[in-house]
Design a protein around this motif. Structure first.
Motif, PDB file in Angstrom:
ATOM      1  N   THR A  46       0.840  -1.207   0.000  1.00  0.00           N
ATOM      2  CA  THR A  46       0.000   0.000   0.000  1.00  0.00           C
ATOM      3  C   THR A  46       0.871   1.252   0.000  1.00  0.00           C
ATOM      4  O   THR A  46       0.643   2.169   0.783  1.00  0.00           O
ATOM      5  CB  THR A  46      -0.937  -0.004   1.217  1.00  0.00           C
ATOM      6  N   GLU A  47       1.853   1.290  -0.881  1.00  0.00           N
ATOM      7  CA  GLU A  47       2.841   2.371  -0.879  1.00  0.00           C
ATOM      8  C   GLU A  47       2.211   3.765  -1.004  1.00  0.00           C
ATOM      9  O   GLU A  47       2.596   4.688  -0.292  1.00  0.00           O
ATOM     10  CB  GLU A  47       3.854   2.147  -2.008  1.00  0.00           C
ATOM     11  N   HIS A  48       1.251   3.924  -1.907  1.00  0.00           N
ATOM     12  CA  HIS A  48       0.627   5.241  -2.076  1.00  0.00           C
ATOM     13  C   HIS A  48      -0.143   5.642  -0.812  1.00  0.00           C
ATOM     14  O   HIS A  48      -0.036   6.777  -0.352  1.00  0.00           O
ATOM     15  CB  HIS A  48      -0.318   5.266  -3.286  1.00  0.00           C
ATOM     16  N   ALA A  49      -0.892   4.716  -0.228  1.00  0.00           N
ATOM     17  CA  ALA A  49      -1.649   5.004   0.991  1.00  0.00           C
ATOM     18  C   ALA A  49      -0.708   5.341   2.157  1.00  0.00           C
ATOM     19  O   ALA A  49      -0.985   6.245   2.946  1.00  0.00           O
ATOM     20  CB  ALA A  49      -2.537   3.819   1.349  1.00  0.00           C
ATOM     21  N   LYS A  50       0.398   4.625   2.232  1.00  0.00           N
ATOM     22  CA  LYS A  50       1.396   4.897   3.276  1.00  0.00           C
ATOM     23  C   LYS A  50       1.914   6.323   3.155  1.00  0.00           C
ATOM     24  O   LYS A  50       2.055   7.040   4.153  1.00  0.00           O
ATOM     25  CB  LYS A  50       2.566   3.910   3.170  1.00  0.00           C
TER      26      LYS A  50
END
Length: 175
Positions: free
Chosen positions: A42-46
């Motif tokens: 979940t790189e973008h959410a992180k």
């Protein structure tokens, strides 16, 4: 956070000061931690969770902190009551460097109670900020932080109500 006390007869005038940069520091730290415990896919959410302190995003925290301080003044109503001096209010965004709560407390109040209330308010403001930000960026974790804010609020109420009147210890007789 800081505290200033002035003696005014049977009451003490206490000023609690909460520095914006200290509140934001804690909010950003918790958001950073929350972003790093999210699943790796979940790189973008992180990234969104950790960006609470970025330009534009911090405006939301400004409004949440203002609201939280106002709520704390109401929680502390018996001590923080303030006469109306301005009947015209607006919703202009004001980025205060510090938030101040002025209280008139009984001279019998303990320094430990005052310190506890000060630290609980700081915790409440930070948890409210984190909960609000996570409600936008990671709603599943928002409830955890709302619960922490509610717990701090309950502890503030307990500290106030347990100190409103002098407590007397009943006499005990030994047989």
């Amino acid at each position: 956070m800081s505290c200033c006390v002035e003696n005014e007869g049977s009451t003490l005038k206490v000023t609690l000061t909460f520095k914006r940069d200290q509140l934001l520091y804690d909010i950003k730290n918790y958001a950073y931690v929350e972003s790093h415990v999210m699943p790796p896919d979940t790189e973008h959410a992180k990234h969104m969770v950790a960006d609470v302190g970025e330009e534009g995003n911090v405006d939301r925290m400004t409004r949440v902190m203002d609201l939280g301080v106002s709520m704390c003044r109401e929680l502390l109503y018996p001590w923080a009551k303030k006469d109306i001096v301005n009947t015209e209010l607006d919703d202009t965004l004001k980025e205060r460097q510090q938030h101040v709560i002025v209280m008139n407390v009984p001279t019998t109040m303990s320094q430990t109670t005052l310190t506890l209330v000060e630290r609980l308010i700081h915790e409440y403001l930070v948890c409210r900020g984190v909960a609000d930000w996570l409600s936008i960026t990671n709603p599943a974790k928002s409830e955890t932080w709302l619960a922490k804010a509610a717990e701090a609020e309950t502890e503030i109420r307990t500290a106030i109500h347990s100190r409103m009147e002098r407590t007397r210890i009943r006499q005990h007789f030994l047989d």
